[in-house]
Design an enzyme around this catalytic site. Structure first.
Site, PDB file in Angstrom:
ATOM      1  N   HIS A   1     -11.801   3.754  -3.097  1.00 56.81           N
ATOM      2  CA  HIS A   1     -11.051   4.542  -2.111  1.00 56.81           C
ATOM      3  C   HIS A   1     -11.486   4.180  -0.695  1.00 56.81           C
ATOM      4  O   HIS A   1     -10.660   3.898   0.172  1.00 56.81           O
ATOM      5  CB  HIS A   1     -11.191   6.050  -2.332  1.00 56.81           C
ATOM      6  CG  HIS A   1     -10.443   6.822  -1.282  1.00 56.81           C
ATOM      7  ND1 HIS A   1     -10.999   7.134  -0.058  1.00 56.81           N
ATOM      8  CD2 HIS A   1      -9.172   7.269  -1.244  1.00 56.81           C
ATOM      9  CE1 HIS A   1     -10.088   7.747   0.685  1.00 56.81           C
ATOM     10  NE2 HIS A   1      -8.968   7.845  -0.016  1.00 56.81           N
TER      11      HIS A   1
ATOM     12  N   TYR B   1      -5.231   7.774  -6.908  1.00 60.24           N
ATOM     13  CA  TYR B   1      -6.499   8.464  -7.155  1.00 60.24           C
ATOM     14  C   TYR B   1      -6.315   9.880  -7.686  1.00 60.24           C
ATOM     15  O   TYR B   1      -7.280  10.627  -7.850  1.00 60.24           O
ATOM     16  CB  TYR B   1      -7.383   8.470  -5.897  1.00 60.24           C
ATOM     17  CG  TYR B   1      -6.733   9.007  -4.636  1.00 60.24           C
ATOM     18  CD1 TYR B   1      -6.692  10.373  -4.381  1.00 60.24           C
ATOM     19  CD2 TYR B   1      -6.156   8.151  -3.711  1.00 60.24           C
ATOM     20  CE1 TYR B   1      -6.094  10.870  -3.232  1.00 60.24           C
ATOM     21  CE2 TYR B   1      -5.559   8.636  -2.551  1.00 60.24           C
ATOM     22  CZ  TYR B   1      -5.517  10.000  -2.314  1.00 60.24           C
ATOM     23  OH  TYR B   1      -4.925  10.479  -1.170  1.00 60.24           O
TER      24      TYR B   1
ATOM     25  N   HIS C   1       0.837  -1.197   0.000  1.00 54.93           N
ATOM     26  CA  HIS C   1       0.000   0.000   0.000  1.00 54.93           C
ATOM     27  C   HIS C   1       0.872   1.248   0.000  1.00 54.93           C
ATOM     28  O   HIS C   1       1.619   1.494   0.941  1.00 54.93           O
ATOM     29  CB  HIS C   1      -0.925   0.015   1.228  1.00 54.93           C
ATOM     30  CG  HIS C   1      -1.956   1.101   1.187  1.00 54.93           C
ATOM     31  ND1 HIS C   1      -2.961   1.126   0.244  1.00 54.93           N
ATOM     32  CD2 HIS C   1      -2.141   2.216   1.945  1.00 54.93           C
ATOM     33  CE1 HIS C   1      -3.720   2.194   0.435  1.00 54.93           C
ATOM     34  NE2 HIS C   1      -3.236   2.883   1.454  1.00 54.93           N
TER      35      HIS C   1
ATOM     36  N   ASP D   1       2.367   3.006   2.937  1.00 53.51           N
ATOM     37  CA  ASP D   1       1.259   3.953   2.866  1.00 53.51           C
ATOM     38  C   ASP D   1       1.702   5.402   2.652  1.00 53.51           C
ATOM     39  O   ASP D   1       2.033   5.797   1.552  1.00 53.51           O
ATOM     40  CB  ASP D   1       0.397   3.795   4.120  1.00 53.51           C
ATOM     41  CG  ASP D   1      -0.929   4.543   4.058  1.00 53.51           C
ATOM     42  OD1 ASP D   1      -1.202   5.181   3.040  1.00 53.51           O
ATOM     43  OD2 ASP D   1      -1.698   4.491   5.032  1.00 53.51           O
TER      44      ASP D   1
ATOM     45  N   HIS E   1       0.921   5.586  -1.267  1.00 52.05           N
ATOM     46  CA  HIS E   1       0.540   6.817  -1.971  1.00 52.05           C
ATOM     47  C   HIS E   1       1.846   7.577  -2.143  1.00 52.05           C
ATOM     48  O   HIS E   1       2.312   8.239  -1.197  1.00 52.05           O
ATOM     49  CB  HIS E   1      -0.443   7.660  -1.159  1.00 52.05           C
ATOM     50  CG  HIS E   1      -1.659   6.928  -0.694  1.00 52.05           C
ATOM     51  ND1 HIS E   1      -2.755   6.718  -1.506  1.00 52.05           N
ATOM     52  CD2 HIS E   1      -1.957   6.336   0.485  1.00 52.05           C
ATOM     53  CE1 HIS E   1      -3.677   6.047  -0.825  1.00 52.05           C
ATOM     54  NE2 HIS E   1      -3.212   5.794   0.380  1.00 52.05           N
TER      55      HIS E   1
ATOM     56  N   GLU F   1     -10.238   2.809   8.863  1.00 52.06           N
ATOM     57  CA  GLU F   1      -9.000   3.360   9.441  1.00 52.06           C
ATOM     58  C   GLU F   1      -9.330   4.228  10.644  1.00 52.06           C
ATOM     59  O   GLU F   1      -8.547   4.313  11.590  1.00 52.06           O
ATOM     60  CB  GLU F   1      -8.255   4.180   8.371  1.00 52.06           C
ATOM     61  CG  GLU F   1      -6.944   4.788   8.864  1.00 52.06           C
ATOM     62  CD  GLU F   1      -6.168   5.519   7.781  1.00 52.06           C
ATOM     63  OE1 GLU F   1      -6.709   5.694   6.668  1.00 52.06           O
ATOM     64  OE2 GLU F   1      -5.008   5.905   8.042  1.00 52.06           O
TER      65      GLU F   1
ATOM     66  N   HIS G   1      -5.684  -1.153   6.280  1.00 56.60           N
ATOM     67  CA  HIS G   1      -5.785  -0.713   7.685  1.00 56.60           C
ATOM     68  C   HIS G   1      -6.623  -1.692   8.528  1.00 56.60           C
ATOM     69  O   HIS G   1      -6.114  -2.282   9.450  1.00 56.60           O
ATOM     70  CB  HIS G   1      -6.318   0.725   7.838  1.00 56.60           C
ATOM     71  CG  HIS G   1      -5.511   1.734   7.080  1.00 56.60           C
ATOM     72  ND1 HIS G   1      -4.171   1.919   7.311  1.00 56.60           N
ATOM     73  CD2 HIS G   1      -5.844   2.584   6.074  1.00 56.60           C
ATOM     74  CE1 HIS G   1      -3.716   2.854   6.499  1.00 56.60           C
ATOM     75  NE2 HIS G   1      -4.701   3.271   5.730  1.00 56.60           N
TER      76      HIS G   1
ATOM     77  N   HIS H   1      -9.552   1.031   1.258  1.00 59.60           N
ATOM     78  CA  HIS H   1      -9.305   1.516   2.619  1.00 59.60           C
ATOM     79  C   HIS H   1     -10.494   1.119   3.485  1.00 59.60           C
ATOM     80  O   HIS H   1     -11.638   1.409   3.134  1.00 59.60           O
ATOM     81  CB  HIS H   1      -9.249   3.052   2.651  1.00 59.60           C
ATOM     82  CG  HIS H   1      -8.009   3.657   2.083  1.00 59.60           C
ATOM     83  ND1 HIS H   1      -8.042   4.716   1.210  1.00 59.60           N
ATOM     84  CD2 HIS H   1      -6.700   3.397   2.287  1.00 59.60           C
ATOM     85  CE1 HIS H   1      -6.805   5.082   0.897  1.00 59.60           C
ATOM     86  NE2 HIS H   1      -5.970   4.288   1.534  1.00 59.60           N
TER      87      HIS H   1
ATOM     88  N   ARG I   1      -4.982  15.298   6.805  1.00 53.74           N
ATOM     89  CA  ARG I   1      -5.505  15.173   5.443  1.00 53.74           C
ATOM     90  C   ARG I   1      -5.547  16.526   4.743  1.00 53.74           C
ATOM     91  O   ARG I   1      -5.317  16.608   3.531  1.00 53.74           O
ATOM     92  CB  ARG I   1      -6.912  14.543   5.478  1.00 53.74           C
ATOM     93  CG  ARG I   1      -7.368  14.081   4.104  1.00 53.74           C
ATOM     94  CD  ARG I   1      -8.708  13.372   4.156  1.00 53.74           C
ATOM     95  NE  ARG I   1      -9.811  14.293   4.360  1.00 53.74           N
ATOM     96  CZ  ARG I   1     -11.076  14.043   3.986  1.00 53.74           C
ATOM     97  NH1 ARG I   1     -11.379  12.897   3.394  1.00 53.74           N
ATOM     98  NH2 ARG I   1     -12.023  14.921   4.207  1.00 53.74           N
TER      99      ARG I   1
ATOM    100  N   ARG J   1     -16.490   5.909   2.209  1.00 51.80           N
ATOM    101  CA  ARG J   1     -16.765   7.357   2.233  1.00 51.80           C
ATOM    102  C   ARG J   1     -16.826   7.925   0.824  1.00 51.80           C
ATOM    103  O   ARG J   1     -17.589   8.840   0.536  1.00 51.80           O
ATOM    104  CB  ARG J   1     -15.662   8.097   3.012  1.00 51.80           C
ATOM    105  CG  ARG J   1     -15.679   7.862   4.500  1.00 51.80           C
ATOM    106  CD  ARG J   1     -14.510   8.578   5.182  1.00 51.80           C
ATOM    107  NE  ARG J   1     -13.290   7.797   5.154  1.00 51.80           N
ATOM    108  CZ  ARG J   1     -12.130   8.215   4.659  1.00 51.80           C
ATOM    109  NH1 ARG J   1     -12.015   9.412   4.124  1.00 51.80           N
ATOM    110  NH2 ARG J   1     -11.074   7.434   4.699  1.00 51.80           N
TER     111      ARG J   1
END
Ligand code: ZN
Length: 432
Positions: A199, A117, A55, A311, A57, A226, A260, A223, A78, A202
């Site tokens: 994703h 993404y 995983h 991650d 990003h 988490e 997660h 995901h 975030r 959510r």
């Protein structure tokens, strides 16, 4: 054809000495134990399979060492991450990812699952080449010498029932069908697997989950839970936990990785085990973001597999992730040895690669010739039993990395990229 001679090697049956590997066509074609080195390239330490980074990003790497003042939560972190997301274009994405993937190979990762993404231009307008950002990642991975599983990620909503923010608009293809049409234009190659991702519950409405599952031919990642807030919102909107929602929409099966899997009910754990999913733990990130410690042992006991990822790259060190997985278990239970070294190896190597669609992660005839050599005489590793080396070594002990039978890292140096630190410095500074 090429040959490598290992003073010791972690084979499926355990550690063996004086092992001669023959490599043909990028795969291990023969293994001989108690062999002589002859003209083979000698690897003086402990040879283990390449690590799978299940995983990633890549762009989050630009935040390392920049988010530790001022406290906050996952959600305030975030916002900082979104500022980087808003600044990237295909060129800067390539520059940053090349450095990050270079750092990964130096640390012993030979494959990476990129949960991607960042699809479109700021505001959501597609680039002329619709997959320009994904292709930037492919180019970066090839240059760095790492296998890439491009987990192209469906991202449609700013939260359950919420519109996308301006930053999030570049993540979205409008609908799951729109996402599927763009992904269909991507093709795998010798060092690239194309997979899909939701994703999170959510970001993808329940009614569109089945479309993502149906349109994904390869690995499928999500995901999951988490943060407790995701569970609360999901229960309020759908009357189900995120795990129950995914199970009811055909997302959970053996190809699925749940990233997660931190805040789960006992019924969630049983469901994930019954479907033989992989739970992908990212311990350095989960610690950094104050996520909590997920029920790794319970998931395995229920039938799930485990994998590990770095991650957001607060650290890039597969040994640290493995040690923190076991360490988290010890901290939350008061017991040592929650996973045996062999179980930890399976997660880091074979099951990690399996979750990314690669026939690697085991030193066996027929497998991809992806492996590395750990120094056994460093200040960290001297005196350590080879069977327990993974619990003592760090990424700084990675001496040689071989991918597809080719040496990418030698003496701790990346042959193609040279000074990876300088590449990362320049990429991060230009974004800051
Ligand atoms: Zn993630």
């Amino acid at each position: 054809m090429s040959t490598y001679f290992a003073r010791s090697a972690l084979l499926p049956g355990g550690v063996a000495e004086n092992v001669l590997f023959t490599v043909d066509g990028g795969r291990i074609s023969h293994i001989e134990v108690a062999a002589e080195p002859g003209s083979a390239t000698v690897l003086a330490g402990l040879v283990v399979p390449g690590f799978a980074n299940a995983h990633s990003h890549a762009f989050h790497r630009a935040l390392r060492g920049r988010t530790h003042d001022g406290g906050g939560t996952f959600w305030t972190w975030r916002e900082q991450m979104y500022r980087i997301a808003a600044a990237l274009d295909p060129d800067s994405y390539y520059e940053l990812a090349r450095g990050v993937y270079g750092e990964m190979v130096l640390a012993g990762y030979t494959s990476v699952g990129e949960f991607h993404y960042l699809h479109h231009a700021p505001g959501g307008k597609p680039y002329a080449e619709r997959n320009a950002m994904g292709e930037a990642l492919r180019g970066a991975a090839k240059h760095a010498g790492i296998r890439l599983t491009l987990l192209d990620t469906c991202y449609l909503a700013g939260g359950i029932g919420q519109p996308l923010s301006h930053t999030q608009q570049r993540f979205s293809d409008g609908t799951a069908d729109g996402w599927a049409a763009r992904v269909a234009e991507l093709a795998g190659d010798e060092t690239t697997v194309i997979g899909g991702a939701v994703h999170s519950v959510r970001a993808v409405p329940a009614g569109q989950l089945a479309t993502v599952a149906a349109a994904t031919a390869g690995p499928l990642h999500v995901h999951l839970s988490e943060q407790q807030a995701e569970n609360d919102q999901c229960l309020e909107a759908y009357g189900k936990t995120p795990t129950e929602l995914l199970a009811g929409n055909g997302i959970l099966d053996e190809r699925t990785s749940l990233v997660h899997a931190t805040h789960l009910t006992s019924a969630d754990i049983a469901t994930i085990g019954e479907h033989r999913c992989t739970a992908c733990f990212c311990p350095s990130t989960e610690a950094d973001l104050a996520d909590g410690i997920g029920p790794a042992r319970e998931l395995v006991d229920a039938g799930a597999r485990l994998s590990l990822g770095s991650d957001q790259h607060a650290a890039i060190d597969p040994l640290l992730e493995l040690q923190r997985l076991e360490g988290g278990e010890r901290l939350r239970t008061g017991h040592r040895g929650r996973f045996t070294p062999a179980e930890l190896s399976t997660a880091a190597f074979a099951d990690g690669h399996r979750s990314l669609g690669w026939d690697a992660g085991r030193l066996e005839t027929g497998a991809l010739a992806d492996f590395l050599c750990l120094r056994t005489n460093s200040v960290r590793t001297a005196g350590t039993l080879p069977e327990q080396m993974l619990l003592a070594a760090t990424a700084a002990d990675v001496d040689t990395v071989v991918v597809g039978g080719k040496i990418i890292v030698r003496n701790g140096q990346h042959g193609r990229l040279g000074d990876v630190g300088a590449l990362l410095h320049n990429a991060c500074e230009s974004l800051a």
